[in-house]
Scaffold this active site. Structure first.
Site, PDB file in Angstrom:
ATOM      1  N   ARG A 224      -9.670   4.290   4.660  1.00 64.65           N
ATOM      2  CA  ARG A 224      -8.935   3.323   3.846  1.00 64.65           C
ATOM      3  C   ARG A 224      -9.510   1.909   3.951  1.00 64.65           C
ATOM      4  O   ARG A 224      -9.700   1.222   2.940  1.00 64.65           O
ATOM      5  CB  ARG A 224      -7.462   3.300   4.256  1.00 64.65           C
ATOM      6  CG  ARG A 224      -6.601   2.335   3.422  1.00 64.65           C
ATOM      7  CD  ARG A 224      -5.204   2.178   4.010  1.00 64.65           C
ATOM      8  NE  ARG A 224      -4.517   3.437   4.109  1.00 64.65           N
ATOM      9  CZ  ARG A 224      -3.824   4.002   3.118  1.00 64.65           C
ATOM     10  NH1 ARG A 224      -3.763   3.404   1.940  1.00 64.65           N
ATOM     11  NH2 ARG A 224      -3.206   5.161   3.300  1.00 64.65           N
TER      12      ARG A 224
ATOM     13  N   GLY B   5       0.797  -1.210   0.000  1.00 65.63           N
ATOM     14  CA  GLY B   5       0.000   0.000   0.000  1.00 65.63           C
ATOM     15  C   GLY B   5       0.835   1.268   0.000  1.00 65.63           C
ATOM     16  O   GLY B   5       2.065   1.239  -0.067  1.00 65.63           O
ATOM     17  N   HIS B   6       0.131   2.401   0.068  1.00 63.97           N
ATOM     18  CA  HIS B   6       0.775   3.716   0.077  1.00 63.97           C
ATOM     19  C   HIS B   6       0.168   4.526   1.210  1.00 63.97           C
ATOM     20  O   HIS B   6      -1.052   4.596   1.357  1.00 63.97           O
ATOM     21  CB  HIS B   6       0.542   4.419  -1.260  1.00 63.97           C
ATOM     22  CG  HIS B   6       1.412   5.606  -1.487  1.00 63.97           C
ATOM     23  ND1 HIS B   6       1.310   6.765  -0.742  1.00 63.97           N
ATOM     24  CD2 HIS B   6       2.416   5.822  -2.382  1.00 63.97           C
ATOM     25  CE1 HIS B   6       2.195   7.643  -1.160  1.00 63.97           C
ATOM     26  NE2 HIS B   6       2.890   7.098  -2.157  1.00 63.97           N
ATOM     27  N   ALA B   7       1.029   5.152   2.006  1.00 65.72           N
ATOM     28  CA  ALA B   7       0.549   5.869   3.184  1.00 65.72           C
ATOM     29  C   ALA B   7      -0.335   7.054   2.836  1.00 65.72           C
ATOM     30  O   ALA B   7      -1.177   7.471   3.641  1.00 65.72           O
ATOM     31  CB  ALA B   7       1.742   6.343   4.016  1.00 65.72           C
ATOM     32  N   SER B   8      -0.198   7.624   1.634  1.00 65.95           N
ATOM     33  CA  SER B   8      -0.899   8.859   1.295  1.00 65.95           C
ATOM     34  C   SER B   8      -1.930   8.701   0.190  1.00 65.95           C
ATOM     35  O   SER B   8      -2.536   9.696  -0.233  1.00 65.95           O
ATOM     36  CB  SER B   8       0.123   9.934   0.865  1.00 65.95           C
ATOM     37  OG  SER B   8       1.060  10.155   1.887  1.00 65.95           O
TER      38      SER B   8
END
Length: 394
Positions: free
Chosen positions: A285, A229-232
């Protein structure tokens, strides 16, 4: 086109190197047409030669990083060894080294000494942590530098840290070194001045941490480990299909609309207040990715990839290395070439830098000391007495 069209044709590089970082830099210089003379200890040479025996008995790292070079065995602790290296450096444009701290100083091969009589020489030094500071003398293998630079802190899953699967700190330092050398060569063409360039693996790795550094410094946020995943950004990561998994990355509202309406057939979610903007989707999310995962299961990986591509939604398969070797993109673009080794021909990829007017050179991988006699004869260094054996150096 002839060899004269290669960007670095006529450039002589002498390298006192081992492992990954410096060989990465000089291999790219060789790809670009430079002549690279690699100085090696006779008792085994570059220790990367012994990492494994995967490539017809040769080490995979060495085969990857040392094509197109000439191997000269020399004992730098002897008078004869010093004569050899200084004769080569008298003719060289560039000297590259990644020895342990203090080694080149003890050998009289530090930049200040060399450039005192060769002001036009470009000396590129690669170190673990730089030439000053409390960690100057510390061991600096790729994994250790990744840890110190924070790469490991942001790599892996929430439960488990990981280093990257390729030696990022080494590669980064090698590429910055190659860039610095080519820049110094260009400046020398304009001004006549040589250069002393210092690149540390730590500095290179920290540079690659830019996003995470700014998040910490200005938002007070330690970027979490997100696996795929991507934090942002959300949705961003791996999603299940009827036959496996596919990566999807949605970075804006246009992509979100296309994903839900055109690909997954669920337009009702486009204006769901939880998912309307990327910050909304990041804040929710778990709900967002659960919705997407519930819908992607309807198709096989291949069918979903086709739908995503047709809608212009960024997506990718999660390939194994076996898949990459047979990747149709590499085959369609004719990226494989054959190079020679002491154990027979092997396949190698063309360098990533593609010039329209000339194909970069793909030289052979040298056996230890293969070029010693020819190079010494070329540069007028007397052959050793038949009973003399060059000893260990670096």
């Amino acid at each position: 086109m002839t060899g004269e069209a290669l960007p670095l044709a006529g450039c002589l590089v002498v390298a006192l190197e081992q492992a990954v970082a410096a060989p990465m830099a000089t291999r790219h210089l060789a790809d670009l047409g430079a002549r690279v003379i690699k100085l090696e200890r006779p008792d085994g040479g570059d220790f990367a030669r012994g990492y494994d025996t995967a490539v017809h008995g040769l080490a995979s790292h060495f085969v990857w990083l040392n094509r197109g070079k000439e191997s000269v065995c020399v004992d730098l602790k002897t008078e004869r060894g010093q004569q050899i290296v200084h004769t080569l450096l008298d003719a060289a444009d560039v000297f590259v080294q990644n020895c342990a701290p203090g080694v080149v100083e003890r050998l009289g091969l530090d930049a200040a000494t060399l450039r005192a009589t060769r002001p036009g020489l470009i000396v590129a030094n690669i170190s673990g942590y730089g030439t000053s500071g409390p960690k100057r003398e510390h061991k600096a293998y790729d994994m250790l530098v990744q840890a110190e630079a924070g790469m490991i802190a942001v790599t892996g899953t929430a439960e488990h840290r990981a280093k990257t699967g390729v030696p990022n700190a080494d590669i980064a330092a090698g590429l910055y070194t190659a860039l610095s050398i080519t820049s110094a060569l260009l400046r020398r063409e304009r001004t006549g001045a040589g250069a002393t360039v210092d690149v540390s693996m730590f500095d290179a790795a920290v540079e690659w941490m830019g996003h995470a550094l700014y998040m910490q410094m200005y938002a007070g946020v330690e970027v979490p480990r997100m696996g795929l995943g991507h934090a942002s950004i959300a949705p961003y990561g791996g999603f299940p299909t009827a036959s496996g998994e596919v990566l999807i990355g949605v970075q804006n509202e246009r992509g979100w609309r296309a994903l839900m309406s055109e690909v997954l057939g669920a337009p009702g979610y486009v204006d769901d207040p939880r998912f309307r903007t990327n910050p909304d989707r990041v804040a929710h999310r778990a709900d967002c990715e659960a919705v997407v995962a519930g819908l992607t299961r309807q198709w096989t990986t291949e069918a979903l990839i086709e739908r995503l591509n047709a809608a212009g939604v960024p997506a990718a398969r999660i390939n194994t290395v076996t898949d990459v070797v047979a990747h149709p993109q590499l085959a369609a673009r004719d990226r494989w070439r054959t190079v020679g080794t002491e154990s027979g021909p092997v396949e190698a990829l063309l360098p990533p830098m593609t010039f329209a007017d000339v194909e970069l050179v793909m030289g052979d991988i040298p056996a230890l000391g293969r070029d010693t006699d020819a190079v010494l004869a070329e540069f007028g260094v007397a052959a050793p007495h038949p009973t003399h054996t060059e000893g260990a150096g670096q």
